[in-house]
Design an enzyme around this catalytic site. Sequence first.
Site: not given
Length: 175
Positions: A73, A75, A91, A99, A108, A111, A149, A166
């Site tokens: 993602h 962020h 995000h 999401h 998002h 995403d 992630h 993360r």
Amino acid sequence: MKKTYLAIGVIAVMSLMGCQSMEHGSGQKAAATLDSRSGSNVKGSVNFVWQGHDVLVTGNFTGLKPNAEHGFHVHEKGDCSAPDATSAGGHFNPDTKSHGMPGSGSNHAGDMPNIKADASGNAVYTAKLSGFAVNNGPNGILGRSVVVHRDPDDYKSQPAGNSGPRLACGLIRGS
């Protein structure tokens, strides 16, 4: 006279609709180098190239769990200083949407599709996405971060897809 007002109204509405989707790029580029976080060995590099209304995202990653998928993602903050990368915030979500699956219209801006590692824990990534821009504007990703992630994004759990810790984080910079 009514036809004239109707025509002016239609043109005005179409112009407003067009303004919402008129932002487009012509080759603007950004890149991020991802460093390991949360005690992992994950590293990578990501490139973003703005092509019209879409952004081509490409990347290379190492140190991933073999034959596994990993959430990926953009962020909201360009801060990877925390050992677990929580300093990167949530995000990137300038339109305050839920999401979801990238490209679904209900997701998002940050995403992105999962990264798929091979049997050696390496991955080559390519996705063409919309919803963000390669600039500093309200939908822009410059100065934000990109995060890998541990677990795959399920694209439905709120607020972030249940993708776990993360593992790597990098600042997105213009190139």
